[in-house]
Scaffold this motif. Structure first.
Motif, PDB file in Angstrom:
ATOM      1  N   UNK A  95       0.849  -1.228   0.092  1.00 55.82           N
ATOM      2  CA  UNK A  95       0.028  -0.031  -0.060  1.00 55.82           C
ATOM      3  C   UNK A  95       0.917   1.247  -0.024  1.00 55.82           C
ATOM      4  N   UNK A  96       1.844   1.263   0.689  1.00 57.54           N
ATOM      5  CA  UNK A  96       2.810   2.405   0.654  1.00 57.54           C
ATOM      6  C   UNK A  96       3.306   2.801  -0.578  1.00 57.54           C
ATOM      7  N   UNK A  97       3.745   1.855  -1.266  1.00 51.14           N
ATOM      8  CA  UNK A  97       4.307   2.272  -2.727  1.00 51.14           C
ATOM      9  C   UNK A  97       3.155   2.500  -3.579  1.00 51.14           C
ATOM     10  N   UNK A  98       2.043   2.293  -3.511  1.00 51.38           N
ATOM     11  CA  UNK A  98       0.899   2.614  -4.159  1.00 51.38           C
ATOM     12  C   UNK A  98       0.141   1.562  -4.879  1.00 51.38           C
ATOM     13  N   UNK A  99       0.227   0.141  -4.449  1.00 50.91           N
ATOM     14  CA  UNK A  99      -0.411  -0.864  -4.948  1.00 50.91           C
ATOM     15  C   UNK A  99      -1.840  -0.936  -4.617  1.00 50.91           C
ATOM     16  N   UNK A 100      -2.779  -0.965  -5.730  1.00 52.18           N
ATOM     17  CA  UNK A 100      -4.162  -0.786  -5.441  1.00 52.18           C
ATOM     18  C   UNK A 100      -4.668  -2.250  -4.983  1.00 52.18           C
ATOM     19  N   UNK A 109      -8.726 -17.804  -8.947  1.00 50.80           N
ATOM     20  CA  UNK A 109      -9.670 -18.244  -9.687  1.00 50.80           C
ATOM     21  C   UNK A 109     -11.071 -17.555  -9.519  1.00 50.80           C
ATOM     22  N   UNK A 110     -11.228 -17.287  -8.254  1.00 49.42           N
ATOM     23  CA  UNK A 110     -12.546 -16.928  -7.974  1.00 49.42           C
ATOM     24  C   UNK A 110     -12.676 -15.180  -7.952  1.00 49.42           C
ATOM     25  N   UNK A 111     -11.813 -14.680  -7.495  1.00 49.85           N
ATOM     26  CA  UNK A 111     -11.779 -12.937  -7.199  1.00 49.85           C
ATOM     27  C   UNK A 111     -10.890 -12.222  -8.439  1.00 49.85           C
ATOM     28  N   UNK A 120      -8.663  -1.587 -11.987  1.00 46.91           N
ATOM     29  CA  UNK A 120      -8.573  -0.654 -13.264  1.00 46.91           C
ATOM     30  C   UNK A 120      -9.465   0.729 -13.275  1.00 46.91           C
ATOM     31  N   UNK A 121     -10.461   0.757 -12.199  1.00 46.87           N
ATOM     32  CA  UNK A 121     -11.353   1.971 -11.928  1.00 46.87           C
ATOM     33  C   UNK A 121     -10.733   2.667 -10.957  1.00 46.87           C
ATOM     34  N   UNK A 122      -9.406   2.522 -10.577  1.00 53.27           N
ATOM     35  CA  UNK A 122      -8.767   3.274  -9.581  1.00 53.27           C
ATOM     36  C   UNK A 122      -9.180   3.006  -8.091  1.00 53.27           C
ATOM     37  N   UNK A 123      -9.961   1.951  -7.967  1.00 52.73           N
ATOM     38  CA  UNK A 123     -10.482   1.505  -6.547  1.00 52.73           C
ATOM     39  C   UNK A 123      -9.617   0.545  -6.184  1.00 52.73           C
ATOM     40  N   UNK A 124      -9.544   0.425  -4.595  1.00 51.22           N
ATOM     41  CA  UNK A 124      -8.783  -0.844  -3.944  1.00 51.22           C
ATOM     42  C   UNK A 124      -9.500  -2.187  -4.059  1.00 51.22           C
ATOM     43  N   UNK A 125      -8.810  -3.231  -4.149  1.00 54.52           N
ATOM     44  CA  UNK A 125      -9.372  -4.492  -3.806  1.00 54.52           C
ATOM     45  C   UNK A 125      -8.534  -5.286  -2.985  1.00 54.52           C
ATOM     46  N   UNK A 126      -8.950  -6.174  -2.091  1.00 47.95           N
ATOM     47  CA  UNK A 126      -8.271  -6.918  -1.042  1.00 47.95           C
ATOM     48  C   UNK A 126      -8.982  -8.171  -0.927  1.00 47.95           C
ATOM     49  N   UNK A 127      -8.269  -9.382  -0.969  1.00 47.57           N
ATOM     50  CA  UNK A 127      -8.906 -10.575  -0.387  1.00 47.57           C
ATOM     51  C   UNK A 127      -9.666 -10.550   0.917  1.00 47.57           C
ATOM     52  N   UNK A 213     -15.563   0.983   4.184  1.00 44.46           N
ATOM     53  CA  UNK A 213     -16.020   1.943   3.275  1.00 44.46           C
ATOM     54  C   UNK A 213     -15.820   1.762   1.946  1.00 44.46           C
ATOM     55  N   UNK A 214     -14.847   0.855   1.744  1.00 43.11           N
ATOM     56  CA  UNK A 214     -14.306   0.336   0.346  1.00 43.11           C
ATOM     57  C   UNK A 214     -14.201  -0.925   0.392  1.00 43.11           C
ATOM     58  N   UNK A 215     -14.128  -1.779  -0.672  1.00 37.89           N
ATOM     59  CA  UNK A 215     -14.051  -3.171  -0.895  1.00 37.89           C
ATOM     60  C   UNK A 215     -12.828  -3.358  -1.610  1.00 37.89           C
TER      61      UNK A 215
END
Length: 215
Positions: A95-100, A109-111, A120-127, A213-215
């Motif tokens: 996160x510190x280096x800017x990974x989304x 396979x699922x996610x 790609x829309x500039x939003x974060x995603x985490x398992x 607040x975000x997924x």
């Protein structure tokens, strides 16, 4: 237009598997592969992918260092770390280096498609597992500080700005959406960062993920 993907992993069988998985989707196009971090940096600079799906542990240059160099060259690229490492230290460094995005290989396979389309829309995603780990740590820190919920110290407008920034919006985007000046947005941003003791956009995103607040 298809979303252009670069795959970076030092195991050829993993790269082949990811390519086969992603090429099932007509909205995606795998435009290149890299077998180590250095090659990923060079290939990203040459091909300008929209999204890089990259392992953390790679030879010559690890994934997080490679991500930092890629983003310094082109901040518009979105990077997903695809790894077996769920340790929070890896997540925070990424996160510190800017990974989304940060996705465990067992969830690929699922996610992976959703992760790619989200970042790609500039939003974060985490398992899901990563989000749960971050939430547990967040609760632990709150208890240590004797707090119940730092979100309550923000004004309603600061909460709006926080969420929009965490979703990847720029100050200018937020100003348009809230019908205020960019100066006003910057003022709200400064205030909320001081109140929450966060220091950059990556930490704003991390806070928002911890709060759901975000997924």
């Amino acid at each position: 237009m298809k979303c252009r993907i670069l795959i970076a992993d030092d195991h050829g069988v993993v790269r082949k598997g990811l390519r086969l998985l992603l090429e099932q989707y007509p909205e995606l196009a795998v435009i290149g592969e890299a077998a180590n971090g250095r090659e990923a940096v060079i290939t990203a600079a040459t091909l300008s992918p929209q999204v890089v799906v990259m392992d953390v542990a790679m030879p010559i240059l690890n994934g997080i260092e490679a991500a930092e160099q890629i983003l310094k060259d082109n901040s518009q690229i979105s990077i997903i770390m695809l790894t077996m490492h769920a340790d929070e230290s890896y997540v925070l460094r990424a996160l510190h280096v800017g990974v989304r995005g940060y996705l465990l290989k067992e969830s690929a396979e699922k996610d992976l498609l959703l992760a790619i389309m989200t970042v790609a829309q500039g939003k974060p995603f985490f398992s899901r597992e990563i989000g749960e780990s971050l939430l547990e740590d967040y609760v632990r820190v709150l208890k240590q500080q004797g707090l119940t919920d730092t979100f309550d110290i923000l004004t309603p407008r600061e909460r709006e700005v926080l969420q929009l920034l965490a979703e990847g919006k720029t100050n200018k985007d937020v100003a348009v959406l809230l019908d205020v000046s960019p100066y006003t947005v910057e003022s709200h941003r400064t205030n909320l960062m001081q109140k929450l003791n966060v220091h950059n956009t990556a930490e704003i995103v991390l806070y928002a993920v911890r709060k759901g607040l975000v997924k």
